[in-house]
Design a protein around this motif. Sequence first.
Motif, PDB file in Angstrom:
ATOM      1  N   VAL A  97       0.873  -1.315  -0.124  1.00 37.12           N
ATOM      2  CA  VAL A  97       0.070   0.172   0.002  1.00 37.12           C
ATOM      3  C   VAL A  97       1.050   1.166   0.117  1.00 37.12           C
ATOM      4  N   MET A  98       1.901   1.232   0.636  1.00 43.09           N
ATOM      5  CA  MET A  98       2.858   2.382   0.846  1.00 43.09           C
ATOM      6  C   MET A  98       3.532   2.488  -0.555  1.00 43.09           C
ATOM      7  N   LEU A  99       3.910   1.554  -1.255  1.00 41.89           N
ATOM      8  CA  LEU A  99       4.345   1.866  -2.481  1.00 41.89           C
ATOM      9  C   LEU A  99       3.487   2.366  -3.589  1.00 41.89           C
ATOM     10  N   MET A 100       2.506   1.730  -3.430  1.00 38.03           N
ATOM     11  CA  MET A 100       1.308   2.455  -4.419  1.00 38.03           C
ATOM     12  C   MET A 100       1.015   3.737  -4.010  1.00 38.03           C
ATOM     13  N   GLN A 101       0.939   4.259  -2.654  1.00 41.36           N
ATOM     14  CA  GLN A 101       0.741   5.610  -2.536  1.00 41.36           C
ATOM     15  C   GLN A 101       1.860   6.457  -2.745  1.00 41.36           C
ATOM     16  N   ALA A 102       2.904   6.119  -2.648  1.00 35.90           N
ATOM     17  CA  ALA A 102       4.241   6.737  -2.774  1.00 35.90           C
ATOM     18  C   ALA A 102       4.457   7.140  -4.345  1.00 35.90           C
ATOM     19  N   PHE A 103       4.201   6.125  -5.255  1.00 30.33           N
ATOM     20  CA  PHE A 103       4.663   6.218  -6.619  1.00 30.33           C
ATOM     21  C   PHE A 103       3.211   6.524  -7.610  1.00 30.33           C
ATOM     22  N   LEU A 104       2.173   5.730  -7.204  1.00 32.56           N
ATOM     23  CA  LEU A 104       0.877   5.745  -8.196  1.00 32.56           C
ATOM     24  C   LEU A 104      -0.034   6.823  -7.851  1.00 32.56           C
ATOM     25  N   LEU A 105      -0.085   7.200  -6.447  1.00 28.42           N
ATOM     26  CA  LEU A 105      -1.146   8.225  -6.277  1.00 28.42           C
ATOM     27  C   LEU A 105      -0.296   9.385  -6.246  1.00 28.42           C
ATOM     28  N   GLN A 106       1.095   9.731  -5.980  1.00 30.84           N
ATOM     29  CA  GLN A 106       1.564  10.890  -5.543  1.00 30.84           C
ATOM     30  C   GLN A 106       2.758  10.970  -6.816  1.00 30.84           C
ATOM     31  N   ALA A 107       3.725  10.211  -6.510  1.00 26.42           N
ATOM     32  CA  ALA A 107       5.084  10.548  -7.416  1.00 26.42           C
ATOM     33  C   ALA A 107       4.844  10.662  -8.826  1.00 26.42           C
ATOM     34  N   VAL A 108       4.197   9.733  -9.501  1.00 28.74           N
ATOM     35  CA  VAL A 108       4.159   9.359 -10.943  1.00 28.74           C
ATOM     36  C   VAL A 108       3.114  10.679 -11.576  1.00 28.74           C
ATOM     37  N   PRO A 109       2.046  10.790 -11.212  1.00 26.45           N
ATOM     38  CA  PRO A 109       1.021  11.983 -11.853  1.00 26.45           C
ATOM     39  C   PRO A 109       1.536  13.294 -11.329  1.00 26.45           C
ATOM     40  N   GLU A 110       2.177  13.459 -10.201  1.00 26.40           N
ATOM     41  CA  GLU A 110       2.695  14.809  -9.735  1.00 26.40           C
ATOM     42  C   GLU A 110       3.745  15.245 -10.511  1.00 26.40           C
ATOM     43  N   GLU A 111       5.009  14.407 -10.576  1.00 24.21           N
ATOM     44  CA  GLU A 111       6.036  14.649 -11.249  1.00 24.21           C
ATOM     45  C   GLU A 111       5.768  14.655 -12.811  1.00 24.21           C
ATOM     46  N   VAL A 112       5.145  13.891 -13.374  1.00 18.69           N
ATOM     47  CA  VAL A 112       4.808  14.090 -14.944  1.00 18.69           C
ATOM     48  C   VAL A 112       4.080  15.380 -15.160  1.00 18.69           C
ATOM     49  N   LEU A 113       3.482  15.998 -14.181  1.00 20.81           N
ATOM     50  CA  LEU A 113       2.932  17.199 -14.481  1.00 20.81           C
ATOM     51  C   LEU A 113       3.802  18.360 -14.236  1.00 20.81           C
TER      52      LEU A 113
END
Length: 270
Positions: free
Chosen positions: A127-143
């Motif tokens: 869950v922590m990995l999903m929240q760290a990368f899928l929920l936050q890191a990938v969408p926010e950094e791509v933007l």
Amino acid sequence: MTITQTAPARPRLPLAARAVLTVVAAFAAAFSGYLATVLPAGAARTASTNLCATVAGLGLAVALVRGIDRRPVAALGLGRLAPIGCVVALAVTAASIVGGALLASAAGLTTPAPHVPVTTVLASVPVMLMQAFLLQAVPEEVLFRGYLVRSALGQLPLWGVTALSTLVFGVPHLLSGSGATTPAQRMIFLLLPVGFALIATALRLRTGSVWPAVAVHGGFHLTWFVVGLRVVPRPESLGAYFGVVGGVLLAVGLASAWWVAGRSRAESAM
């Protein structure tokens, strides 16, 4: 490799409007997870909630770069994996947070964290990995680093691009669930997102890839989680704790920005 500053076409909107749209897109991606609430509670809903944010963030970034900037999708920096940059990103981010936490502990700002069974920790890792990368890191950094950084290049000097990407990303974190209870604590908390945003922007500019920025962002959340298993800030010292750890991140971020600017000047002189 450093991102070039040439622009193939004039964007349809001014830079200020593009910055605002980036923030709106980030919030839209974050809240897109509510679509998954139609699923029964459980692992499927949790995974879908996080995946929705990534899909929405990527889709909105593509819409912005194609529809507003009239650039190819490659401008987002998704095609360059930059594995060395990703390793450096994770190492620098983790070292900064751990170093800051050690300084805070030495200053008496922390207390040992309550014991958590190993089985509970292991169960929370996915869950922590999903929240760290899928929920936050990938969408926010791509933007913010994939789209906004590339969109601002050619219109602002490197320091201006760095400042824009960092501040537009950092200020909305006043609304983060940081645990801060006073306006002063919320302002001090901003040192954390601003600090790692500086590192992420520097690596995006230097490598031409958005993935090291994703590694910085996801690495921040993962390291914060791991450190929190060992020490937690004393309630009366929360602001000071944010200040120490955030101060270390900010110093490393400023050094990263200075390094990128220096390398770019050196290459321009060759």
